[in-house]
Design a protein around this motif. Structure first.
Motif: not given
Length: 181
Positions: A53-73
């Motif tokens: 799982v990668d994030r499109p940018s270093e935006d605060k929202q994308h940083k928060a969603l990065h680990g969440l998405t990986r954990s859900l998967l």
């Protein structure tokens, strides 16, 4: 970089993962099938038996969603491969549970029996009159269902009576003492 988000997910041989348009992920395995729509901006790549799982940018929202998405998967893959379980203990004189068909019948010190029905994707086992095991492939659903069962009679701090998780520790309080004059 998110420490959890950058870890690859290894898919077991008997599990198939399908990532559709808009990050709709379907995971099939021996214990069941799960489907979930993840955030479309996250980048999910599948190479053979590993998912990253990668994030499109270093935006605060994308940083928060990065680990969440990986954990859900990861929880989806783990759930269809092995199943999640929660064990509950029933403590108290006269408190007992039994399974009748698809219903969990509990005597918890009320004037009536408390009956809880199994929901889709969740199975209940009662190996002993004071033990409940909740199983399922969806981690969130198993935890929520176990919490709803525990809510029927939460443990109290004086005698420890009620329904508690097997690994939960109840902090006990000292009861009343005689009045001194």
């Amino acid at each position: 970089m998110s420490r959890i988000g950058r870890m690859p997910i290894t898919v077991p041989a008997d599990v198939t993962v399908n990532v559709a348009e808009g990050n709709v992920v379907t995971v099939k395995g021996p214990k069941g099938e799960l489907a979930r729509a993840l955030r479309p901006e996250m980048i999910i790549k599948q190479d053979g038996n590993t998912i990253t799982v990668d994030r499109p940018s270093e935006d605060k929202q994308h940083k928060a969603l990065h680990g969440l998405t990986r954990s859900l998967l990861h929880n989806m893959v783990e759930g269809v491969a092995n199943e999640f379980t929660k064990e509950l203990d029933v403590n108290g004189v006269g408190y007992r549970v039994a399974k009748e068909g698809k219903n969990l019948v509990m005597n918890l010190g009320f004037s009536h029996q408390v009956i809880v029905s199994e929901i889709e994707g969740i199975t209940i086992e009662v190996p002993a009159p004071n033990k409940i095991i909740v199983r399922g492939c969806d981690k969130q659903a198993v935890g929520q269902f176990a919490a709803e069962i525990r809510e029927k009679r939460p443990p109290e701090p004086y005698k420890g009576k009620g329904i508690k998780y097997s690994d939960e520790v109840i902090r006990r309080k000292v009861g009343k003492t005689g009045a001194k004059k």
